[in-house]
Design a protein around this motif. Structure first.
Motif, PDB file in Angstrom:
ATOM      1  N   UNK A 145       0.829  -1.203   0.000  1.00 48.00           N
ATOM      2  CA  UNK A 145       0.000   0.000   0.000  1.00 48.00           C
ATOM      3  C   UNK A 145       0.863   1.252   0.000  1.00 48.00           C
ATOM      4  N   UNK A 146       1.945   1.259   0.769  1.00 46.50           N
ATOM      5  CA  UNK A 146       2.822   2.426   0.798  1.00 46.50           C
ATOM      6  C   UNK A 146       3.455   2.669  -0.564  1.00 46.50           C
ATOM      7  N   UNK A 147       3.852   1.597  -1.242  1.00 47.13           N
ATOM      8  CA  UNK A 147       4.428   1.747  -2.583  1.00 47.13           C
ATOM      9  C   UNK A 147       3.385   2.284  -3.567  1.00 47.13           C
ATOM     10  N   UNK A 148       2.140   1.886  -3.380  1.00 48.42           N
ATOM     11  CA  UNK A 148       1.035   2.412  -4.189  1.00 48.42           C
ATOM     12  C   UNK A 148       0.933   3.933  -4.033  1.00 48.42           C
ATOM     13  N   UNK A 149       0.929   4.406  -2.793  1.00 45.60           N
ATOM     14  CA  UNK A 149       0.806   5.849  -2.553  1.00 45.60           C
ATOM     15  C   UNK A 149       2.028   6.596  -3.071  1.00 45.60           C
ATOM     16  N   UNK A 150       3.184   5.976  -2.978  1.00 40.70           N
ATOM     17  CA  UNK A 150       4.405   6.606  -3.482  1.00 40.70           C
ATOM     18  C   UNK A 150       4.333   6.784  -4.997  1.00 40.70           C
ATOM     19  N   UNK A 151       3.762   5.794  -5.683  1.00 35.91           N
ATOM     20  CA  UNK A 151       3.573   5.896  -7.135  1.00 35.91           C
ATOM     21  C   UNK A 151       2.664   7.085  -7.478  1.00 35.91           C
ATOM     22  N   UNK A 152       1.550   7.204  -6.753  1.00 36.08           N
ATOM     23  CA  UNK A 152       0.616   8.294  -7.029  1.00 36.08           C
ATOM     24  C   UNK A 152       1.241   9.649  -6.718  1.00 36.08           C
ATOM     25  N   UNK A 153       2.084   9.705  -5.692  1.00 37.62           N
ATOM     26  CA  UNK A 153       2.788  10.951  -5.370  1.00 37.62           C
ATOM     27  C   UNK A 153       3.761  11.312  -6.489  1.00 37.62           C
ATOM     28  N   UNK A 154       4.406  10.319  -7.083  1.00 35.43           N
ATOM     29  CA  UNK A 154       5.323  10.569  -8.193  1.00 35.43           C
ATOM     30  C   UNK A 154       4.575  11.165  -9.374  1.00 35.43           C
ATOM     31  N   UNK A 155       3.389  10.613  -9.684  1.00 34.75           N
ATOM     32  CA  UNK A 155       2.565  11.166 -10.769  1.00 34.75           C
ATOM     33  C   UNK A 155       2.292  12.641 -10.512  1.00 34.75           C
ATOM     34  N   UNK A 156       1.910  12.959  -9.293  1.00 31.33           N
ATOM     35  CA  UNK A 156       1.600  14.342  -8.937  1.00 31.33           C
ATOM     36  C   UNK A 156       2.831  15.241  -9.052  1.00 31.33           C
ATOM     37  N   UNK A 157       3.956  14.792  -8.532  1.00 33.12           N
ATOM     38  CA  UNK A 157       5.176  15.603  -8.565  1.00 33.12           C
ATOM     39  C   UNK A 157       5.606  15.911  -9.996  1.00 33.12           C
ATOM     40  N   UNK A 158       5.551  14.904 -10.857  1.00 35.37           N
ATOM     41  CA  UNK A 158       5.961  15.107 -12.249  1.00 35.37           C
ATOM     42  C   UNK A 158       5.001  16.058 -12.950  1.00 35.37           C
ATOM     43  N   UNK A 159       3.719  15.862 -12.757  1.00 32.65           N
ATOM     44  CA  UNK A 159       2.721  16.694 -13.421  1.00 32.65           C
ATOM     45  C   UNK A 159       2.853  18.153 -13.012  1.00 32.65           C
ATOM     46  N   UNK A 160       3.069  18.398 -11.733  1.00 32.53           N
ATOM     47  CA  UNK A 160       3.227  19.792 -11.279  1.00 32.53           C
ATOM     48  C   UNK A 160       4.450  20.439 -11.885  1.00 32.53           C
ATOM     49  N   UNK A 161       5.508  19.663 -12.065  1.00 33.88           N
ATOM     50  CA  UNK A 161       6.721  20.216 -12.670  1.00 33.88           C
ATOM     51  C   UNK A 161       6.540  20.488 -14.156  1.00 33.88           C
ATOM     52  N   UNK A 162       5.806  19.607 -14.840  1.00 33.24           N
ATOM     53  CA  UNK A 162       5.638  19.755 -16.294  1.00 33.24           C
ATOM     54  C   UNK A 162       4.659  20.841 -16.654  1.00 33.24           C
ATOM     55  N   UNK A 163       3.488  20.833 -16.003  1.00 33.12           N
ATOM     56  CA  UNK A 163       2.417  21.751 -16.420  1.00 33.12           C
ATOM     57  C   UNK A 163       2.341  23.023 -15.555  1.00 33.12           C
ATOM     58  N   UNK A 164       2.614  22.900 -14.298  1.00 33.75           N
ATOM     59  CA  UNK A 164       2.640  24.078 -13.433  1.00 33.75           C
ATOM     60  C   UNK A 164       1.380  24.926 -13.558  1.00 33.75           C
ATOM     61  N   UNK A 165       0.208  24.260 -13.696  1.00 30.19           N
ATOM     62  CA  UNK A 165      -1.051  25.011 -13.802  1.00 30.19           C
ATOM     63  C   UNK A 165      -2.057  24.502 -12.776  1.00 30.19           C
ATOM     64  N   UNK A 166      -1.542  24.088 -11.615  1.00 26.43           N
ATOM     65  CA  UNK A 166      -2.365  23.524 -10.548  1.00 26.43           C
ATOM     66  C   UNK A 166      -3.432  24.534 -10.118  1.00 26.43           C
TER      67      UNK A 166
END
Length: 377
Positions: A356-377
């Motif tokens: 479960x922790x690895x699952x949440x870490x994956x979702x956090x990675x998606x969020x971190x990358x998206x914020x860096x790429x699009x920066x339109x949160x």
């Protein structure tokens, strides 16, 4: 709590596909229920409590849309199909042949004319999800695509109840349209139709290219799929987002289908969805060359690049993922792209091979990358 839908376009820049790993408490409750040790009400009490926990976790992570993890079902598709009028559960005595694993033998079959069921259990589940979703976050409802009724012998009985195949397809489209409208009436503003049929067609259209009769059969399935999907999507409310997730199979970290999107790109480009989740987490999915056809120049449509696998715990390299997004933006404008994991983490109750922790870490990675790429949160 009451929910107020956010105005941000969905799919969001960092999105969640749907299913999440079942918690140990939920697994234990299911085992006790099947052993006759607790009642259905007791099971639901645990299910609600565990659903609340994973909703709170998604909100804590900062996700703008969340799901119930599909904690109310055993299969990503069959539990929903069984709830439709005219569809029943049966033992097919054959499992889905995943690479390296086999599933249980549950399946669905026609037992009458297909129709909307106002008492479908998923409606209560959505209302519970909505009640625990805080303001500013959108509850996302996932259901299987209607194409899942056309495959795996599920429609073999259609001549018993219909004069023509087209009459059957029309009823399927109507049942889905009315189901989606009822979800909307209950407050749903974001619905995702999960679909393995297109990945199935990738392999079949390629395999039968030298067999005209067999090839025509799969072309017909593709054409029927486009027709039914667009029919069910017609005249839905403008403030309702409906997307699809093109899946290649997901069971205990295994898969069913391989191949690039080239053979189905023209069909996917005809679908009137607001967004398409396209799996690109491995070499099995091919390259980005078909993306332009699939997007089809629709400035209101978003293509979700599903580049982070849900099948293994190893974290992808952030720079490598950003580079792949940059490559994809050569086919589809960056403003029309978003990011997610490749699939849910537990398309069936068994779940994939990570914690479960690895699952949440994956979702956090998606969020971190998206914020860096699009920066339109």
């Amino acid at each position: 709590m009451t929910n107020t839908a956010v105005t941000t376009q969905f799919p969001y820049r960092y999105d969640v596909v749907g299913s999440l790993l079942r918690t140990q408490a939920l697994k234990d409750a299911h085992a006790k229920y099947h052993a006759g040790q607790i009642s259905a009400d007791d099971l639901q009490e645990v299910q609600h409590a565990e659903t609340k926990k994973i909703v709170d976790k998604q909100v804590e992570l900062g996700l703008k849309d969340i799901t119930d993890g599909e904690f109310n079902r055993s299969w990503w598709h069959l539990d929903f199909l069984w709830g439709l009028t005219g569809v029943e559960k049966y033992d097919y005595h054959k499992s889905y042949k995943f690479h390296g694993s086999k599933t249980r033998t549950d399946n669905a079959e026609l037992a009458g004319k297909v129709a909307f069921n106002p008492d479908h259990p998923f409606f209560d589940s959505f209302q519970f999800l909505q009640s625990i979703t805080p303001d500013g976050v959108t509850p996302k409802q996932t259901i299987p695509s209607p194409t899942m009724l056309f495959r795996d012998n599920r429609s073999d009985n259609w001549p018993k109840f219909y004069d023509t195949w087209d009459e059957y397809l029309a009823d399927v489209a109507k049942a889905y349209h009315e189901t989606i409208l009822h979800f909307y009436e209950l407050g749903a503003r974001y619905i995702q139709l999960d679909d393995t049929t297109w990945a199935f067609l990738i392999s079949k259209l390629n395999e039968t290219v030298d067999d005209s009769a067999a090839h025509a059969k799969y072309v017909k399935l593709a054409e029927d799929s486009v027709k039914v999907i667009n029919q069910l999507l017609a005249n839905l409310p403008e403030d309702l987002t409906v997307t699809t997730h093109i899946c290649r199979g997901n069971f205990k970290s295994t898969f069913l289908f391989s191949g690039g999107y080239d053979d189905i790109a023209d069909y996917l480009g005809q679908l009137n969805y607001d967004g398409l989740f396209l799996e690109y987490d491995s070499q099995r999915a091919g390259d980005f060359s078909p993306l332009g056809k699939i997007w089809n120049g629709d400035k209101n449509k978003r293509i979700v690049l599903v580049l982070i696998t849900s099948k293994s715990p190893e974290l992808e390299d952030k720079d490598a993922i950003i580079n792949r997004i940059d490559q994809a933006s050569g086919k589809v404008p960056l403003e029309n792209l978003t990011l997610s994991t490749q699939c849910g983490f537990a398309s069936t109750e068994e779940g994939n091979k990570l914690t479960e922790q690895q699952q949440w870490t994956k979702l956090k990675l998606v969020q971190d990358i998206a914020r860096e790429v699009w920066n339109d949160d």
